[in-house]
Design an enzyme around this catalytic site. Structure first.
Site, mmCIF file in Angstrom:
data_model
loop_
_atom_site.group_PDB
_atom_site.id
_atom_site.type_symbol
_atom_site.label_atom_id
_atom_site.label_comp_id
_atom_site.label_asym_id
_atom_site.label_seq_id
_atom_site.Cartn_x
_atom_site.Cartn_y
_atom_site.Cartn_z
ATOM 1 N N PHE A 117 0.893 -1.174 0.010
ATOM 2 C CA PHE A 117 0.047 0.016 0.124
ATOM 3 C C PHE A 117 1.026 1.166 -0.050
ATOM 4 O O PHE A 117 2.134 1.201 0.516
ATOM 5 C CB PHE A 117 -0.852 -0.060 1.200
ATOM 6 C CG PHE A 117 -2.333 -0.198 0.691
ATOM 7 C CD1 PHE A 117 -2.798 -1.182 0.261
ATOM 8 C CD2 PHE A 117 -3.241 1.097 1.125
ATOM 9 C CE1 PHE A 117 -4.584 -1.311 -0.123
ATOM 10 C CE2 PHE A 117 -4.623 0.971 0.962
ATOM 11 C CZ PHE A 117 -4.924 -0.050 0.203
ATOM 12 N N GLN A 231 -7.470 14.907 2.944
ATOM 13 C CA GLN A 231 -6.638 13.922 2.045
ATOM 14 C C GLN A 231 -7.430 13.867 0.664
ATOM 15 O O GLN A 231 -8.799 13.518 0.723
ATOM 16 C CB GLN A 231 -6.801 12.635 2.760
ATOM 17 C CG GLN A 231 -6.067 11.452 1.725
ATOM 18 C CD GLN A 231 -5.488 10.283 2.642
ATOM 19 O OE1 GLN A 231 -6.418 9.464 2.689
ATOM 20 N NE2 GLN A 231 -4.249 10.482 2.971
ATOM 21 N N HIS A 233 -7.748 11.429 -2.725
ATOM 22 C CA HIS A 233 -7.268 10.173 -3.031
ATOM 23 C C HIS A 233 -6.885 10.387 -4.722
ATOM 24 O O HIS A 233 -7.539 10.966 -5.244
ATOM 25 C CB HIS A 233 -8.180 9.017 -2.915
ATOM 26 C CG HIS A 233 -7.757 7.609 -2.918
ATOM 27 N ND1 HIS A 233 -7.471 7.023 -4.171
ATOM 28 C CD2 HIS A 233 -7.592 6.775 -2.081
ATOM 29 C CE1 HIS A 233 -7.185 5.729 -4.015
ATOM 30 N NE2 HIS A 233 -7.236 5.586 -2.740
ATOM 31 N N LEU A 243 -14.335 5.360 -5.788
ATOM 32 C CA LEU A 243 -13.102 5.079 -5.438
ATOM 33 C C LEU A 243 -12.543 3.728 -6.216
ATOM 34 O O LEU A 243 -13.320 2.834 -6.123
ATOM 35 C CB LEU A 243 -12.856 4.973 -4.179
ATOM 36 C CG LEU A 243 -11.486 4.487 -3.620
ATOM 37 C CD1 LEU A 243 -10.563 5.705 -3.634
ATOM 38 C CD2 LEU A 243 -11.666 4.015 -2.240
ATOM 39 N N GLU A 246 -6.636 1.924 -3.811
ATOM 40 C CA GLU A 246 -5.082 1.757 -3.806
ATOM 41 C C GLU A 246 -4.538 0.338 -3.953
ATOM 42 O O GLU A 246 -3.564 0.319 -4.494
ATOM 43 C CB GLU A 246 -4.598 2.571 -2.682
ATOM 44 C CG GLU A 246 -3.132 2.911 -2.586
ATOM 45 C CD GLU A 246 -2.876 3.910 -1.453
ATOM 46 O OE1 GLU A 246 -3.219 4.976 -1.332
ATOM 47 O OE2 GLU A 246 -1.867 3.782 -0.761
ATOM 48 N N ARG A 277 -0.628 9.461 -0.891
ATOM 49 C CA ARG A 277 -1.426 9.812 -1.639
ATOM 50 C C ARG A 277 -1.491 11.327 -1.958
ATOM 51 O O ARG A 277 -1.825 11.947 -2.930
ATOM 52 C CB ARG A 277 -2.981 9.702 -0.821
ATOM 53 C CG ARG A 277 -3.227 8.236 -0.905
ATOM 54 C CD ARG A 277 -4.555 7.919 0.088
ATOM 55 N NE ARG A 277 -4.773 6.648 0.165
ATOM 56 C CZ ARG A 277 -5.721 6.122 0.576
ATOM 57 N NH1 ARG A 277 -6.239 6.565 1.623
ATOM 58 N NH2 ARG A 277 -5.754 4.606 0.472
ATOM 59 N N HIS A 345 -11.161 12.413 -0.088
ATOM 60 C CA HIS A 345 -11.336 10.839 0.436
ATOM 61 C C HIS A 345 -11.566 10.821 2.146
ATOM 62 O O HIS A 345 -12.053 10.047 2.517
ATOM 63 C CB HIS A 345 -10.090 10.147 -0.161
ATOM 64 C CG HIS A 345 -10.406 8.775 0.462
ATOM 65 N ND1 HIS A 345 -11.312 8.063 -0.001
ATOM 66 C CD2 HIS A 345 -9.541 7.794 1.001
ATOM 67 C CE1 HIS A 345 -11.094 6.904 0.246
ATOM 68 N NE2 HIS A 345 -10.043 6.654 0.977
ATOM 69 N N ARG A 380 -2.715 10.571 5.979
ATOM 70 C CA ARG A 380 -2.891 9.435 6.207
ATOM 71 C C ARG A 380 -2.031 8.393 5.305
ATOM 72 O O ARG A 380 -2.580 8.633 4.219
ATOM 73 C CB ARG A 380 -4.402 9.210 6.566
ATOM 74 C CG ARG A 380 -4.584 7.812 6.949
ATOM 75 C CD ARG A 380 -6.066 7.366 7.016
ATOM 76 N NE ARG A 380 -6.745 7.654 5.948
ATOM 77 C CZ ARG A 380 -7.249 6.404 5.157
ATOM 78 N NH1 ARG A 380 -7.027 5.253 5.412
ATOM 79 N NH2 ARG A 380 -8.026 6.851 4.048
#
Ligand SMILES: Cc1cc2nc3c(=O)[nH]c(=O)nc-3n(C[C@H](O)[C@H](O)[C@H](O)COP(=O)(O)OP(=O)(O)OC[C@H]3O[C@@H](n4cnc5c(N)ncnc54)[C@H](O)[C@@H]3O)c2cc1C
Length: 569
Positions: A117, A231, A233, A243, A246, A277, A345, A380
């Site tokens: 990730f 955040q 994305h 979405l 990821e 991100r 996001h 994050r």
């Protein structure tokens, strides 16, 4: 007005709320716990999580590595004590979830599978194909059903916190089905209401993510921390905001521009598509700005290319990505790249808490995306949030169970009763009866557009000043708003007006906090202050509600073992 009483009241039935409720009843054998949720718990936004949850489970990995990745990902704004506690508890929470029945994907040798990730230096994200949220929430929900001391109020909407002498003593909540307002008294309240992504126009967040709990705390005098840290994305479908996880890049997907080039080599060559991100989202916009994006019906975009993964791998590891691409874009990702662009996001900021989930207001705690403990700092890392909900949900539940053992049961007298009556008047005589005002939908659209345009991925003083002006204007317009549906039964029009009112508070805190932070750090990117400024801003923003725009205070970042350094990948 009727009133109900419990020892502990949890607002929110997502991952954080359910985990907190379970922790509280397991900690103490007699407690009565209420979980209030404006939707049936299984419809909480947690259900839509796709990629996975991070925890150290392999011999090649270490707690220090997970902590360092998280702290570096946060651009050194995370409190390192909360990160250290988080990484230490994460494996226990993962094993606990597995024992409760979560059907994680497994390797042929039987171990729970892990995938790569963004921003994580090794594979440490546990997953259940690409539907972790559904399975995790189901596991928690079913576990909560074992306890008859957990009382659920499904489709009840909390409208205010009731406080008495610097202590919370309960909430007012509408039973949406009947439209009746109740007072629910409790010795402690845990806010687990999730994020506020709907403040923005283009977001992965469900309609219900309207920052209610953040605004409830803000109104009760608790500061909102680091709200400027929003955040984005990098991979949303351009037409819907849906979405594409990821995990698609974790499994080896490429990001390409219109020249077919893997452009991430220009920005984070060491990580490529698995950079954090904030950096990837900015890189995509830079590609588009410099003329290397694609132009489509729904604006500019880049492409996510999974073709080289092959049909079998896509079907096995990313079946939901395939389904979304087929249903919403009409393509098969094994044969065509998926159009993507960045969108809101996740909210790193939230209700200020200490490491025990305590907000500073007697009896009030918070956990999950609604809270800012702070372990995500300015950015994050993907797959840390679900684990955070488990770790800090459990902390809040256990801490509160201990706390309420020493507290008296609140009584339905004044000032709480008076506050509840005032709330009833505000909602039913004010908002519901008000005629000839402006429709709330126009205010909502203007807020979302204003935030997108002025408080988005790139910011500067002019855009933020305009953002502040727009929010203040919308708050004035809100005082003269009307709901069309005047009935009480299942009045979703009324509920969404109350949600909009909450969102305006969140939008205000985001915009003012962003304007005050004159540096760039993590997701907060100021084109007029492009550098990180540790001398002036290695600190958390605390926004306190104030009639003329929030009052800002600051709090030092807790540094334990990792000195701030330049964030290069
Ligand atoms: C599409 C998507 C995919 C994601 N994928 C991942 C992933 O793979 N891994 C990861 O770690 N994170 C992921 N995230 C982030 C993560 O899912 C969320 O941050 C997390 O689930 C939030 O959980 P929560 O319990 O804090 O809040 P939520 O799950 O949002 O629950 C909030 C609860 O509060 C209740 N509530 C809110 N307001 C009120 C009110 N006024 N009255 C009563 N009840 C109220 C709601 O009914 C709901 O039950 C993803 C997020 C999205 C949007």
């Amino acid at each position: 007005m009727e009133h109900l009483t419990h020892d502990i009241l949890v607002v929110g039935g997502g991952a954080a709320g359910l985990r907190a409720g379970i922790a509280a009843v397991e900690r103490s054998p007699k407690l009565s716990v209420a979980i209030v949720s404006k939707v049936y718990p299984m419809r909480s936004h947690t259900v839509s999580a796709e990629g996975g949850m991070a925890a150290v489970t392999r011999e090649y990995d270490s707690l220090d590595s997970h902590a360092y990745d998280t702290i570096k990902g946060s651009d050194f704004l995370a409190d390192q004590d909360s990160v250290e506690y988080f990484v230490k508890q994460a494996p226990h929470e993962a094993v606990q979830l597995e024992h409760w029945g979560c059907p994680f994907s497994r390797d042929p040798d039987g171990r729970i599978s892990v995938r790569a990730f963004g921003g994580m230096s090794v594979k440490r994200t546990l997953f259940a194909t690409d539907k972790i949220g559904f399975h995790l929430l189901h596991t928690l929900f079913q576990t909560s059903l074992k306890y008859d001391r957990i009382h659920r109020y499904d489709e009840w909407f909390v409208t205010s916190l009731l406080t008495n002498a610097n202590r919370v003593e309960g909430v007012t909540a509408i039973d949406i089905r009947t439209g009746e307002l109740f007072t629910i008294l409790a010795k402690a309240v845990i806010i687990a209401t999730g994020g506020c992504g709907r403040v923005f126009q283009f977001t992965t967040n469900g309609w219900i993510k309207t920052g209610d709990g953040m605004a409830l705390a803000y109104r009760a005098g608790v500061p909102l921390k680091d709200m400027e840290m929003v955040q984005y994305h990098p991979t949303l479908l351009p037409n819907t905001g849906i979405l594409i996880t990821e995990a698609a890049r974790g499994e080896g997907g490429y990001l390409i521009n219109k020249d077919g080039e893997r452009f991430m080599k220009r920005y984070v060559p060491g990580k490529m598509e698995l950079g954090p991100r904030d950096i990837i989202s900015r890189s995509e916009l830079t590609e588009i700005k410099e003329g290397r994006g694609f132009e489509g019906r729904y604006g500019s975009y880049v492409e996510l290319d999974l073709r080289h993964l092959g049909e079998k791998k896509i079907e096995e590891k990313l079946p939901f990505v395939k389904e979304l691409a087929e249903k919403y874009v009409g393509i098969d990702p094994a044969h065509d790249p998926i159009p993507v662009r960045p969108g809101q996001h996740y909210q790193m900021g939230g209700v200020h808490t200490n490491i025990e989930g305590f907000t500073g207001l007697g009896g009030l705690y918070a956990a999950g995306e609604a809270a800012c403990v702070s372990m995500n700092g300015a950015n994050r890392l993907g797959s840390n949030s679900l684990t955070e909900c488990l770790v800090y949900g459990a902390v809040a539940g256990e801490t509160v169970a201990d706390y309420v053992a020493k507290q008296p049961t609140p009584s339905f007298g004044n000032p709480v009763q008076g506050l509840a009556m005032t709330e009833e008047t505000r909602i039913y005589d004010g908002l519901l009866k008000h005629e000839n005002g402006e429709r709330t939908s126009t205010i909502r659209i203007d807020m979302q557009k204003g935030m997108e345009e002025h408080v988005g991925i790139f910011r500067d003083e002019n855009s933020l000043r305009e953002g502040c002006r727009i929010i203040e204007d919308l708050k004035k317009r809100m005082t003269n708003s009307t709901v069309d549906d005047k009935d009480r039964v299942f009045n979703t029009d009324l509920v969404s007006a109350l949600e909009l009112d909450f969102m305006l508070d969140c939008a205000e805190a985001i915009t003012y906090s962003a304007r005050a932070r004159t540096e760039s750090r993590g997701a907060h990117s100021r084109i007029d202050y492009p550098k990180r400024d540790d001398t002036s801003f290695l600190k958390h923003t605390l926004a306190y509600r104030n009639p003329n725009g929030p009052r800002m205070e600051y709090l030092p970042v807790t540094i334990t073992r990792w000195k701030p350094e330049e964030r290069v990948y």
